[in-house]
Design an enzyme around this catalytic site. Structure first.
Site, PDB file in Angstrom:
ATOM      1  N   GLU A   2      20.343  46.732 -83.557  1.00 31.93           N
ATOM      2  CA  GLU A   2      19.556  45.570 -84.005  1.00 31.93           C
ATOM      3  C   GLU A   2      18.109  46.033 -84.071  1.00 31.93           C
ATOM      4  OE1 GLU A   2      20.647  42.626 -84.892  1.00 31.93           O
ATOM      5  OE2 GLU A   2      22.718  42.656 -84.173  1.00 31.93           O
ATOM      6  N   CYS A  38      11.580  40.127 -83.837  1.00 30.72           N
ATOM      7  CA  CYS A  38      12.110  40.981 -84.909  1.00 30.72           C
ATOM      8  C   CYS A  38      12.226  40.191 -86.208  1.00 30.72           C
ATOM      9  CB  CYS A  38      13.464  41.535 -84.502  1.00 30.72           C
ATOM     10  SG  CYS A  38      14.607  40.244 -83.980  1.00 30.72           S
TER      11      CYS A  38
HETATM   12  P1  NAD Z   1      11.464  50.804 -79.121  1.00 32.45           P
HETATM   13  O1  NAD Z   1      12.398  51.321 -80.148  1.00 32.45           O
HETATM   14  O2  NAD Z   1      10.172  51.516 -78.928  1.00 32.45           O
HETATM   15  O3  NAD Z   1      12.154  50.799 -77.672  1.00 32.45           O
HETATM   16  C1  NAD Z   1      13.343  50.086 -77.430  1.00 32.45           C
HETATM   17  C2  NAD Z   1      14.072  50.715 -76.258  1.00 32.45           C
HETATM   18  O4  NAD Z   1      14.507  52.018 -76.604  1.00 32.45           O
HETATM   19  C3  NAD Z   1      13.226  50.872 -74.999  1.00 32.45           C
HETATM   20  O5  NAD Z   1      14.013  50.528 -73.885  1.00 32.45           O
HETATM   21  C4  NAD Z   1      12.914  52.364 -74.987  1.00 32.45           C
HETATM   22  O6  NAD Z   1      12.649  52.896 -73.706  1.00 32.45           O
HETATM   23  C5  NAD Z   1      14.192  52.925 -75.569  1.00 32.45           C
HETATM   24  N1  NAD Z   1      14.073  54.264 -76.158  1.00 32.45           N
HETATM   25  C6  NAD Z   1      12.974  54.860 -76.682  1.00 32.45           C
HETATM   26  N2  NAD Z   1      13.297  56.081 -77.149  1.00 32.45           N
HETATM   27  C7  NAD Z   1      14.624  56.250 -76.924  1.00 32.45           C
HETATM   28  C8  NAD Z   1      15.537  57.298 -77.204  1.00 32.45           C
HETATM   29  N3  NAD Z   1      15.162  58.427 -77.817  1.00 32.45           N
HETATM   30  N4  NAD Z   1      16.831  57.133 -76.849  1.00 32.45           N
HETATM   31  C9  NAD Z   1      17.244  55.984 -76.241  1.00 32.45           C
HETATM   32  N5  NAD Z   1      16.407  54.968 -75.945  1.00 32.45           N
HETATM   33  C10 NAD Z   1      15.109  55.101 -76.284  1.00 32.45           C
HETATM   34  O7  NAD Z   1      11.263  49.269 -79.461  1.00 32.45           O
HETATM   35  P2  NAD Z   1      10.252  48.238 -78.782  1.00 32.45           P
HETATM   36  O8  NAD Z   1       8.865  48.604 -79.200  1.00 32.45           O
HETATM   37  O9  NAD Z   1      10.567  48.110 -77.337  1.00 32.45           O
HETATM   38  O10 NAD Z   1      10.684  46.847 -79.474  1.00 32.45           O
HETATM   39  C11 NAD Z   1      10.123  46.342 -80.632  1.00 32.45           C
HETATM   40  C12 NAD Z   1      11.073  46.585 -81.800  1.00 32.45           C
HETATM   41  O11 NAD Z   1      12.328  45.992 -81.527  1.00 32.45           O
HETATM   42  C13 NAD Z   1      10.583  45.946 -83.085  1.00 32.45           C
HETATM   43  O12 NAD Z   1      10.769  46.843 -84.145  1.00 32.45           O
HETATM   44  C14 NAD Z   1      11.498  44.740 -83.246  1.00 32.45           C
HETATM   45  O13 NAD Z   1      11.655  44.302 -84.571  1.00 32.45           O
HETATM   46  C15 NAD Z   1      12.768  45.264 -82.668  1.00 32.45           C
HETATM   47  N6  NAD Z   1      13.654  44.161 -82.256  1.00 32.45           N
HETATM   48  C16 NAD Z   1      14.768  43.922 -83.003  1.00 32.45           C
HETATM   49  C17 NAD Z   1      15.589  42.840 -82.692  1.00 32.45           C
HETATM   50  C18 NAD Z   1      16.821  42.500 -83.515  1.00 32.45           C
HETATM   51  O14 NAD Z   1      17.593  41.664 -83.089  1.00 32.45           O
HETATM   52  N7  NAD Z   1      17.018  43.092 -84.681  1.00 32.45           N
HETATM   53  C19 NAD Z   1      15.273  42.029 -81.591  1.00 32.45           C
HETATM   54  C20 NAD Z   1      14.135  42.321 -80.847  1.00 32.45           C
HETATM   55  C21 NAD Z   1      13.343  43.399 -81.194  1.00 32.45           C
END
Ligand code: NAD
Length: 520
Positions: free
Chosen positions: A251, A285
């Protein structure tokens, strides 16, 4: 406001021990509120191993027994709503209303929904065979838990988009290891405490605190990954999961369009744009990230949006009704918002309101309205994830649909018109996983509806039947009760048997059904 109670939480029960830690900040004040273990690959492996042991007994329980835990957890969420909301507010900087609406109430609703629906969505499915070789056999499709599901979450909805995805995984009989965002890990630890009080057996849900590397280690160990976060990280996770052929459900980000047609209820459209553009500080998001308005109602719409946005109060969230717009949770996000606005202004956009970081202490960005925007600007094509509303004038419906679909994302979308048939027709033309007519985002609360993104907004869905079936392996079972000693296709091959099989295939497959003749 009282400080969060997780400061004193003993995280050693989660596998965290000595070693590296990371700091958690309150973005609305800039204060450090906690330090937690930054778990390494060995610690993650150990957590998954513990979860794997606990999963066996959990999976052997009936749906009703698992549902009982979820209902008790729902009660716990509501009984502890103040503490839960405060924890979310402190680590995320959102308002009390945003914390209660999504992280508490949506999660409470999800607990009841999956408790009630899991048995139905995952019941064995009897199917009838169409094939002459399996006629009369019992055919069953069954769903069995994958084992240990790794749920990796973002910071914008620390509970709804992390534990929220763990609920159907648990109801399906999996154990879960959650890796919350390092920006907002405290609410997951609180949820874990609640689950223990609700009677979830030890080890069935564990929390791996840490940074991206901790998440990457979880991808290596879990039997499936449910990821919510940025498109950039989603791609990395999918690449890493390919090494072990671990299934992923992603997501990801969005750049959700809203279309306002000339016959729309402009007042409702403006209220919706301002609410769903600014709610949670624009850090959703599926926030409304860009608006296309047909020329005849453009001026009216813009002036209403400016007036309503000007009335919003921003600042450190305190009690109920204190402010409408909270903090920018994640420090680097301020630069992205500023960059998008700078780029737009350099290319001719006009800042009608806001446009700058707001005064501290804490990290805030003024609610911002932009006009004179077009698709040469990042603010119309890249996810901004801040309290910004860029509004573009369009000639007609076709131009609105064209621009709405001019994106690499495809999460949510909305169209406003008093002609609901036209609205539904346009909704079906929008290249997004979800589309609303005269509404936005509330489809997320209709948990029966699958919710997911197309293109770079994701793969797979949460919610609906598929939202829980994805946490299962599909096993097909065929049972033959009555059968001859040998079937016709078996050895030995003889001219007679060959002729019979050949004739049968000509009879069955050698013609086009009458109603399809001469079509297409
Ligand atoms: P992010 O991708 O920076 O981080 C998300 C998670 O991934 C964190 O827990 C982080 O520690 C982890 N992570 C980072 N690198 C990783 C790797 N290489 N392997 C595994 N895990 C890793 O996202 P964010 O900044 O925390 O969140 C904001 C983003 O989330 C926005 O783009 C938003 O649109 C999206 N979002 C999407 C939805 C949806 O339902 N589509 C819902 C909420 C947020």
């Amino acid at each position: 406001m009282a400080t969060v109670e997780q400061k004193t939480v003993d995280t050693s029960r989660n596998g965290g021990g000595d070693g590296r830690t990371f700091a958690v900040e309150n973005p609305a004040t800039g204060e450090t509120i906690s330090h937690l273990p930054d778990m390494d690959a060995d610690q993650v492996r150990e957590l998954v191993a513990r979860a794997r042991v606990a999963q066996k007994d959990w999976a052997a329980r009936s749906f009703d027994d698992r549902a009982a835990v979820m209902y008790r957890m729902r009660k716990w969420m509501i009984d502890n709503r103040d503490r839960v909301a405060r924890t979310v507010m402190e680590e995320n900087g959102k308002t009390r209303e945003d914390a209660l609406l999504a992280d508490v109430f949506i999660t409470a609703d999800a607990l009841g929904f999956w408790a009630k629906k899991a048995a139905h969505y995952l019941a064995d499915e009897r199917v009838r065979s169409h094939s002459m070789f399996t006629l009369g056999r019992k055919l069953v499709v069954r769903y069995r838990p994958r084992g240990v599901v790794g749920v990796i979450g973002p910071w914008n909805y620390p509970i709804a988009n992390c534990f929220g995805d763990a609920i159907p995984a648990l109801m399906a009989g999996n154990a879960v290891v959650m890796k919350p965002s390092e920006v907002t890990p405290l609410s997951s630890l609180l949820v874990e405490e609640g689950l223990r009080e609700a009677g979830l057996p030890g080890g069935v849900l564990l929390v791996a605190t840490g940074t991206g590397e901790t998440g990457a280690a979880l991808v290596d160990e879990a039997d499936m990954i449910m990821f919510t976060g940025s498109t950039r990280t989603g791609k990395k996770i999918m690449a890493r999961a390919a090494e072990t052929l671990t299934p992923v459900s992603l997501e990801l980000g969005g750049k959700d369009p809203m279309i306002v047609l000339r016959d729309a209820d402009v007042e409702r459209a403006a209220n919706t744009a301002v609410y769903w553009g600014m709610a949670n500080g624009g850090q959703i998001c599926q926030s409304i990230e860009r608006v296309y308005v047909e020329e005849p109602v453009y001026d009216e719409f813009v002036s209403k949006v400016i007036e309503k946005t000007r009335a919003l109060r921003q600042g450190r969230p305190e009690g109920a009704g204190s402010v409408e717009v909270g903090a920018v949770t994640f420090a680097p996000q301020v630069e992205i918002i500023e960059r998008h606005i700078r780029d737009a202004v350099e290319k001719g956009a006009r800042v009608e309101l806001g446009g700058k970081p707001a005064d501290g202490p804490g990290r805030f960005f003024q609610p911002t309205v932009l006009t004179g925007v077009d698709h040469s600007m990042e603010i119309m094509t890249e996810e901004t994830f801040g309290p910004t509303l860029p509004i573009m004038k369009v000639r007609d419906e076709d131009e609105a649909v064209h621009y709405a679909n001019d994106t690499r994302y495809g999460l949510n979308s909305s169209v406003f018109t008093r002609d609901v048939e036209k609205g539904e027709r346009i909704a079906r033309e929008l290249s997004a996983g979800n589309a609303c007519v005269n509404d936005a985002l509330v489809n997320y609360g209709a948990t029966e509806l699958p919710f997911g993104g197309t293109h770079e907004s994701g793969i797979g869905v949460r919610h609906g039947a598929q939202g829980i079936q994805k946490y299962c392996e599909v096993q097909s079972v065929l049972v033959t009760r009555f059968a001859p000693k040998s079937d016709i296709y078996m050895y030995p091959y003889t001219p007679t048997k060959s002729r019979i099989v050949e004739r049968l295939s000509v009879l069955l497959y050698g013609r086009v059904p009458r109603r399809f003749r001469g079509r297409g």
